[in-house]
Design an enzyme around this catalytic site. Structure first.
Site, PDB file in Angstrom:
ATOM      1  N   PRO A   1       0.787  -1.232   0.000  1.00 51.86           N
ATOM      2  CA  PRO A   1       0.000   0.000   0.000  1.00 51.86           C
ATOM      3  C   PRO A   1       0.815   1.277   0.000  1.00 51.86           C
ATOM      4  CG  PRO A   1      -0.131  -1.120   2.120  1.00 51.86           C
ATOM      5  CD  PRO A   1       0.542  -2.058   1.178  1.00 51.86           C
ATOM      6  N   ASN A   2       0.248   2.273  -0.691  1.00 51.03           N
ATOM      7  CA  ASN A   2       0.783   3.627  -0.824  1.00 51.03           C
ATOM      8  C   ASN A   2       1.982   3.729  -1.759  1.00 51.03           C
ATOM      9  OD1 ASN A   2      -0.985   5.149   1.098  1.00 51.03           O
ATOM     10  ND2 ASN A   2      -0.128   3.670   2.541  1.00 51.03           N
TER      11      ASN A   2
ATOM     12  N   ARG B   1       4.798  10.853  -2.593  1.00 53.44           N
ATOM     13  CA  ARG B   1       4.577  10.557  -1.171  1.00 53.44           C
ATOM     14  C   ARG B   1       5.834  10.761  -0.348  1.00 53.44           C
ATOM     15  NH1 ARG B   1       4.729   4.503   1.171  1.00 53.44           N
ATOM     16  NH2 ARG B   1       4.229   4.975   3.331  1.00 53.44           N
TER      17      ARG B   1
ATOM     18  N   TYR C   1      11.037   8.665   0.768  1.00 56.81           N
ATOM     19  CA  TYR C   1      10.948   7.633  -0.268  1.00 56.81           C
ATOM     20  C   TYR C   1      11.504   8.057  -1.623  1.00 56.81           C
ATOM     21  CZ  TYR C   1       7.900   5.667   3.266  1.00 56.81           C
ATOM     22  OH  TYR C   1       7.395   5.192   4.447  1.00 56.81           O
TER      23      TYR C   1
ATOM     24  N   ASN D   1       7.982  -5.620  -1.281  1.00 61.36           N
ATOM     25  CA  ASN D   1       7.921  -4.481  -0.379  1.00 61.36           C
ATOM     26  C   ASN D   1       6.493  -4.446   0.139  1.00 61.36           C
ATOM     27  OD1 ASN D   1       7.784  -2.118   1.020  1.00 61.36           O
ATOM     28  ND2 ASN D   1       8.876  -0.896  -0.512  1.00 61.36           N
TER      29      ASN D   1
ATOM     30  N   ALA E   1       3.316  -1.008   4.675  1.00 64.96           N
ATOM     31  CA  ALA E   1       2.808  -1.070   6.051  1.00 64.96           C
ATOM     32  C   ALA E   1       2.365  -2.466   6.460  1.00 64.96           C
ATOM     33  CB  ALA E   1       1.648  -0.101   6.216  1.00 64.96           C
TER      34      ALA E   1
ATOM     35  N   ASP F   1       1.817 -15.798   6.312  1.00 69.07           N
ATOM     36  CA  ASP F   1       1.378 -17.179   6.086  1.00 69.07           C
ATOM     37  C   ASP F   1       1.438 -17.554   4.604  1.00 69.07           C
ATOM     38  OD1 ASP F   1      -1.221 -17.331   8.672  1.00 69.07           O
ATOM     39  OD2 ASP F   1       0.969 -17.590   8.765  1.00 69.07           O
TER      40      ASP F   1
ATOM     41  N   GLU G   1      12.829  -9.322   1.242  1.00 70.53           N
ATOM     42  CA  GLU G   1      12.000  -8.243   1.797  1.00 70.53           C
ATOM     43  C   GLU G   1      12.705  -6.928   1.489  1.00 70.53           C
ATOM     44  OE1 GLU G   1      11.487  -8.628   6.000  1.00 70.53           O
ATOM     45  OE2 GLU G   1      10.832  -6.542   6.246  1.00 70.53           O
TER      46      GLU G   1
ATOM     47  N   HIS H   1      12.729  -2.666   1.492  1.00 65.20           N
ATOM     48  CA  HIS H   1      12.200  -1.368   1.955  1.00 65.20           C
ATOM     49  C   HIS H   1      13.062  -0.269   1.354  1.00 65.20           C
ATOM     50  CE1 HIS H   1       9.604  -3.390   4.789  1.00 65.20           C
ATOM     51  NE2 HIS H   1      10.627  -4.091   5.212  1.00 65.20           N
ATOM     52  N   ILE H   2      12.436   0.748   0.824  1.00 64.92           N
ATOM     53  CA  ILE H   2      13.165   1.874   0.242  1.00 64.92           C
ATOM     54  C   ILE H   2      13.948   2.593   1.347  1.00 64.92           C
ATOM     55  CG2 ILE H   2      12.841   4.135  -0.855  1.00 64.92           C
ATOM     56  CD1 ILE H   2      10.336   2.819  -2.229  1.00 64.92           C
ATOM     57  N   SER H   3      13.260   2.803   2.467  1.00 66.67           N
ATOM     58  CA  SER H   3      13.895   3.499   3.599  1.00 66.67           C
ATOM     59  C   SER H   3      14.532   2.485   4.543  1.00 66.67           C
ATOM     60  CB  SER H   3      12.826   4.304   4.356  1.00 66.67           C
ATOM     61  OG  SER H   3      11.873   3.418   4.939  1.00 66.67           O
TER      62      SER H   3
ATOM     63  N   ARG I   1      13.829   4.487  11.684  1.00 67.03           N
ATOM     64  CA  ARG I   1      12.598   5.283  11.713  1.00 67.03           C
ATOM     65  C   ARG I   1      11.831   5.032  13.001  1.00 67.03           C
ATOM     66  NH1 ARG I   1       9.506   4.630   6.332  1.00 67.03           N
ATOM     67  NH2 ARG I   1       8.345   6.337   7.313  1.00 67.03           N
TER      68      ARG I   1
HETATM   69  C1  DHK Z   1       7.269   1.651   2.688  1.00 63.88           C
HETATM   70  C2  DHK Z   1       6.173   1.950   3.418  1.00 63.88           C
HETATM   71  O1  DHK Z   1       5.026   2.313   2.862  1.00 63.88           O
HETATM   72  C3  DHK Z   1       6.229   1.960   4.890  1.00 63.88           C
HETATM   73  O2  DHK Z   1       4.991   1.587   5.492  1.00 63.88           O
HETATM   74  C4  DHK Z   1       7.338   1.066   5.373  1.00 63.88           C
HETATM   75  C5  DHK Z   1       8.489   1.082   3.267  1.00 63.88           C
HETATM   76  C6  DHK Z   1       8.628   1.454   4.692  1.00 63.88           C
HETATM   77  C7  DHK Z   1       9.720   1.465   2.459  1.00 63.88           C
HETATM   78  O3  DHK Z   1      10.659   2.081   3.014  1.00 63.88           O
HETATM   79  O4  DHK Z   1       9.714   1.105   1.277  1.00 63.88           O
HETATM   80  O5  DHK Z   1       7.455   1.106   6.672  1.00 63.88           O
END
Ligand code: DHK
Length: 144
Positions: free
Chosen positions: A11-12, A19, A24, A74, A77, A87, A98, A100-102, A107
């Site tokens: 999501p997002n 964003r 990000y 990724n 959230a 699962d 796994e 994550h960009i950040s 954080r």
């Molecule tokens: C992206 C998100 O949307 C956050 O909820 C994660 C992750 C971090 C990212 O860094 O790609 O916590």
């Protein structure tokens, strides 16, 4: 090599580039997809994003049934909340990265306890959008 490599985004991430760019970055998801396809070379790449938990789960099942070479995910959230995604990933026999960009560990505490890390082969966090092609190349190496 016909076995696909799946890159799944939660999501997002459809709003990447707009964003919270201070966290990000300014690279839109469409450009991240291009970086992944360049890194994948001849490997078939499935690249998708959804704000819906059930869709991500169904795509993980699709990757299982397609005997995918690997999954880069990724979960955004959902990383920290979704036992359902955990699962689903437990059923995948191949390498899982796994992504994550950040650097989630630098954080807020809500981003520190990943459920997905319990099943991931590796975790990449903090490389920005470049983490995605890095993860794609790593899957190619792991699945060679
Ligand atoms: C992206 C998100 O949307 C956050 O909820 C994660 C992750 C971090 C990212 O860094 O790609 O916590």
């Amino acid at each position: 090599m016909t076995r696909p490599l799946y890159v799944l985004n939660g999501p997002n991430l459809n709003r990447l580039g707009k964003r919270e760019p201070q966290i990000y970055g300014h690279t839109p998801l469409a450009e991240v997809e291009i970086l992944c396809r360049e890194a994948a070379g001849d490997t078939v790449l499935v690249f998708r994003q959804s704000n819906r938990e059930y869709e991500l789960i169904e795509w993980i099942h699709e990757a299982i049934d397609a005997e995918a070479r690997g999954i880069v995910i990724n979960p955004a959230a959902f990383t920290f909340t979704s036992i359902a995604i955990l699962d689903a990933l437990k059923q995948f026999p191949g390498p899982i990265i796994e992504l994550h960009i950040s650097n989630v560990h630098r954080r807020e505490a809500i981003y520190h306890n990943s459920l997905v890390s319990k099943v991931a082969t590796a975790v990449i966090a903090g490389l920005g959008p470049r983490g995605y092609p890095t993860a794609v190349r790593a899957i190619a190496d792991l699945a060679a």
